[in-house]
Motif scaffolding. Structure first.
Motif, PDB file in Angstrom:
ATOM      1  N   ASP A 227       0.844  -1.198   0.000  1.00  0.00           N
ATOM      2  CA  ASP A 227       0.000   0.000   0.000  1.00  0.00           C
ATOM      3  C   ASP A 227       0.880   1.248   0.000  1.00  0.00           C
ATOM      4  O   ASP A 227       1.912   1.282   0.673  1.00  0.00           O
ATOM      5  CB  ASP A 227      -0.924   0.011   1.220  1.00  0.00           C
TER       6      ASP A 227
ATOM      7  N   SER B 221      -2.484   0.204  -4.117  1.00  0.00           N
ATOM      8  CA  SER B 221      -2.161  -1.031  -3.411  1.00  0.00           C
ATOM      9  C   SER B 221      -1.743  -2.085  -4.418  1.00  0.00           C
ATOM     10  O   SER B 221      -2.415  -2.276  -5.439  1.00  0.00           O
ATOM     11  CB  SER B 221      -3.369  -1.516  -2.601  1.00  0.00           C
TER      12      SER B 221
ATOM     13  N   THR C 188      -4.304  -1.789  -7.523  1.00  0.00           N
ATOM     14  CA  THR C 188      -5.355  -0.786  -7.570  1.00  0.00           C
ATOM     15  C   THR C 188      -4.708   0.580  -7.391  1.00  0.00           C
ATOM     16  O   THR C 188      -3.657   0.708  -6.765  1.00  0.00           O
ATOM     17  CB  THR C 188      -6.403  -1.000  -6.466  1.00  0.00           C
TER      18      THR C 188
ATOM     19  N   HIS D 200     -10.218   0.813  -7.250  1.00  0.00           N
ATOM     20  CA  HIS D 200      -9.898   1.348  -5.938  1.00  0.00           C
ATOM     21  C   HIS D 200     -11.147   1.828  -5.227  1.00  0.00           C
ATOM     22  O   HIS D 200     -12.178   2.116  -5.840  1.00  0.00           O
ATOM     23  CB  HIS D 200      -8.892   2.494  -6.064  1.00  0.00           C
ATOM     24  N   THR D 201     -11.031   1.922  -3.896  1.00  0.00           N
ATOM     25  CA  THR D 201     -12.147   2.384  -3.075  1.00  0.00           C
ATOM     26  C   THR D 201     -12.416   3.865  -3.330  1.00  0.00           C
ATOM     27  O   THR D 201     -11.486   4.640  -3.578  1.00  0.00           O
ATOM     28  CB  THR D 201     -11.833   2.171  -1.583  1.00  0.00           C
TER      29      THR D 201
ATOM     30  N   THR E 294      -6.764   3.246   1.384  1.00  0.00           N
ATOM     31  CA  THR E 294      -6.669   1.929   0.750  1.00  0.00           C
ATOM     32  C   THR E 294      -7.625   0.960   1.449  1.00  0.00           C
ATOM     33  O   THR E 294      -8.100   1.214   2.557  1.00  0.00           O
ATOM     34  CB  THR E 294      -5.235   1.386   0.822  1.00  0.00           C
ATOM     35  N   ASP E 295      -7.877  -0.164   0.804  1.00  0.00           N
ATOM     36  CA  ASP E 295      -8.843  -1.116   1.352  1.00  0.00           C
ATOM     37  C   ASP E 295      -8.321  -1.827   2.597  1.00  0.00           C
ATOM     38  O   ASP E 295      -9.072  -2.512   3.297  1.00  0.00           O
ATOM     39  CB  ASP E 295      -9.270  -2.146   0.307  1.00  0.00           C
TER      40      ASP E 295
ATOM     41  N   LEU F 159     -10.301  -0.879   5.557  1.00  0.00           N
ATOM     42  CA  LEU F 159     -11.581  -1.579   5.685  1.00  0.00           C
ATOM     43  C   LEU F 159     -11.382  -3.020   6.138  1.00  0.00           C
ATOM     44  O   LEU F 159     -12.142  -3.541   6.957  1.00  0.00           O
ATOM     45  CB  LEU F 159     -12.329  -1.543   4.350  1.00  0.00           C
ATOM     46  N   HIS F 160     -10.345  -3.674   5.639  1.00  0.00           N
ATOM     47  CA  HIS F 160     -10.108  -5.069   5.996  1.00  0.00           C
ATOM     48  C   HIS F 160      -9.739  -5.219   7.465  1.00  0.00           C
ATOM     49  O   HIS F 160     -10.084  -6.222   8.099  1.00  0.00           O
ATOM     50  CB  HIS F 160      -9.002  -5.656   5.119  1.00  0.00           C
TER      51      HIS F 160
ATOM     52  N   MET G  57     -17.463  -5.977   3.735  1.00  0.00           N
ATOM     53  CA  MET G  57     -17.139  -4.703   3.111  1.00  0.00           C
ATOM     54  C   MET G  57     -18.262  -3.681   3.243  1.00  0.00           C
ATOM     55  O   MET G  57     -18.009  -2.491   3.455  1.00  0.00           O
ATOM     56  CB  MET G  57     -16.797  -4.923   1.637  1.00  0.00           C
TER      57      MET G  57
ATOM     58  N   PHE H 132     -17.642  -0.130   5.059  1.00  0.00           N
ATOM     59  CA  PHE H 132     -17.900   1.185   4.450  1.00  0.00           C
ATOM     60  C   PHE H 132     -18.816   2.021   5.341  1.00  0.00           C
ATOM     61  O   PHE H 132     -18.588   3.225   5.523  1.00  0.00           O
ATOM     62  CB  PHE H 132     -18.524   1.016   3.064  1.00  0.00           C
TER      63      PHE H 132
ATOM     64  N   GLU I 209      -3.032  -6.236   7.442  1.00  0.00           N
ATOM     65  CA  GLU I 209      -3.117  -5.367   6.284  1.00  0.00           C
ATOM     66  C   GLU I 209      -2.396  -4.047   6.518  1.00  0.00           C
ATOM     67  O   GLU I 209      -2.331  -3.538   7.637  1.00  0.00           O
ATOM     68  CB  GLU I 209      -4.594  -5.081   5.964  1.00  0.00           C
TER      69      GLU I 209
END
Length: 498
Positions: free
Chosen positions: A296, A314, A365, A385-386, A432-433, A436-437, A443, A447, A488
């Motif tokens: 990332d 990422s 991404t 990407h988010t 980056t995701d 969230l992870h 997911m 969010f 992550e």
């Protein structure tokens, strides 16, 4: 089949078990019965297979025991059975403590577990472990059990040569460790040592080196006693066996910690050392690398005509290869942004082609935003990407970006760019995701959790993008960004427009 009485069978089994440990002759001599069992001292044994063996009377009769001091003679094998039971208990305890230590995967957790288990084995309440590998490559760590940071600071004021653990670490004479009295009558002449011991309330210590089977010195462990005391021989034997296993486990974690530190250092060097200063924009970034080292990244660079380029991305995978791919991708994006940054789609199209040629087995991404702060205008495009999040007084909402596959998975670029105009005082969050992870939620819930965290930013913190980023991270990640539980990477880039 012979009908041997149960009592005889028990004693024979115990005798055979003892012979394995101490030898046949020693076992027979040490466990020779003082008196004969009831069944064997009878005048006539029971008939066995029709045979009536006669037992001659004894040549002498034992003298009667004095009635004033009766002595109870243990049954043959009872001592051996007690000893075997003690060995089994010790081995079970050692096995459980070693298993608990083996389940630790972080160096700090292993040192804490080592101190707690060792304190239970030697009968102490407090202690400390000083990790100082002999090769000088670190890490240098001091961890206490029942000791605050101030207490550890007081102990460190004692000259190292006046403490057993200091002599072990420095390789001085008397570096084998052992018990040490720290009162006026013993424990060394150093007055500072006695002063600190009196201040902290301990009168004796038991110190052992933390050394691997190969002779590699990692540090020393000290347990402190409130009163003059030392562990018994049995406890010393157990703690010696335990530390032998613990040193091997700690040695592996030291190497792993060094590898993680080197990887994190390389990752940080590949990211911006500082953010640019651009008129009418305030920037803040938060980044943490996971324990396995991920790909990332983020970037912010000043562009011609007062423009600003913002990017997050990422790379798939983890470890050194992912970090190297991330560095190459970020450097390439910077070059493309300088040449054609006003067209984010063109920038990501070039990045897509580069990734397919240089890393055909990898995907990534990315999101790139071309900002014109004077006009408060942002043109952005994303590849798998988010979406960014806008945080302001009147709204907290995600930016509706066009759907697109990640880089390296498209034959051609098709997703168009999106234009947004943040109001004065609004902040745009790029992330980056991994953020969230790390929540551990699905997911959709992750969010929603991020949206709720951004909407709950206090009014006083909305003027500082760094305070906004910190609030969001504390709210989304209850364990904190510095917690080691998440695997992550986490990236959060905040841009507040005046």
């Amino acid at each position: 089949m012979l009908d041997i009485p149960l009592l005889v069978r028990v004693h024979l089994d115990a005798l055979m078990a003892a012979q394995i440990d101490m030898g046949v002759c020693d076992a027979i001599e040490r466990n020779r019965p003082v008196g004969k069992p009831t069944a064997m001292s009878a005048p006539h044994l029971p008939k066995v297979a029709g045979i009536d063996p006669s037992v001659p009377p004894p040549a002498h009769t034992p003298a009667p025991l004095p009635t004033s001091a009766p002595v109870t003679t243990a049954a043959p094998g009872a001592v051996i059975q007690d000893r075997l039971a003690g060995w089994v208990s010790d081995l079970t305890t050692l096995h459980e403590l070693t298993e608990r230590l083996a389940r630790t995967s972080l160096l700090d957790d292993a040192l804490d577990e080592l101190l707690r288990a060792g304190a239970a084995l030697v009968g102490a309440r407090r202690g400390l472990v000083v990790l100082e590998p002999a090769d000088g490559l670190g890490p240098a760590v001091t961890t206490g059990l029942g000791l605050a940071h101030a207490d550890l600071g007081h102990i460190e004021t004692v000259p190292r040569s006046a403490t057993p653990y200091g002599r072990i670490l420095d390789g001085l004479p008397g570096a084998d460790g052992g018990s040490d009295l720290v009162g006026e009558a013993g424990g060394g002449p150093d007055p500072r040592h006695r002063e600190v011991a009196a201040r902290l309330g301990y009168a004796a210590s038991y110190t052992l080196p933390l050394t691997t089977d190969a002779g590699v010195r990692l540090g020393a462990v000290v347990w402190l006693y409130d009163e003059p005391a030392e562990p018994a021989e049995r406890r010393r034997h157990l703690i010696g066996l335990y530390l032998g296993q613990a040193a091997e486990h700690v040695d592996r974690l030291v190497e792993l910690d060094r590898a993680r530190t080197r990887l994190a250092t390389v990752t940080e060097e590949l990211l911006p050392s500082r953010l640019p200063r651009v008129t009418r924009v305030q920037l803040a970034a938060r980044h943490r690398t996971g324990p396995h080292g991920g790909g990332d990244w983020y970037d912010a660079l000043a562009l011609p005509e007062g423009a600003l380029g913002l990017a997050v991305g990422s790379v798939t995978g983890s470890g050194p290869s992912a970090v190297a791919a991330m560095g190459g991708l970020r450097a390439s994006l910077r070059a493309y942004a300088v040449m054609e940054g006003e067209d984010p789609v063109a920038v990501l199209s070039d990045l897509e082609l580069l990734l397919r040629l240089t890393e055909p087995a990898r995907s990534a991404t990315a999101l790139f935003a071309y900002c014109e702060p004077a006009r408060r205008k942002i043109v952005l495009a994303g590849a798998g990407h988010t979406p960014p999040l806008i945080v302001g007084e009147r709204r907290t909402e995600y930016v509706e970006t066009s759907l697109s596959a990640p880089l390296g998975m498209l034959a051609c670029w098709e997703a168009p760019s999106v234009e947004i105009e943040p109001a004065p005082g609004e902040t745009v969050l790029l992330y980056t995701d991994g953020l969230l992870h790390r929540t551990g939620d699905p997911m959709d819930r992750a969010f929603a959790r991020l949206h709720a965290a951004a909407a709950s930013v206090p009014r006083a913190a909305r003027e500082d993008p760094g305070a906004i980023a910190d609030h969001v991270l504390r709210t989304v990640l209850p364990d904190g960004l510095d917690a080691s539980g998440g695997a992550e990477d986490v990236v959060l880039l905040a841009a507040r427009f005046a």
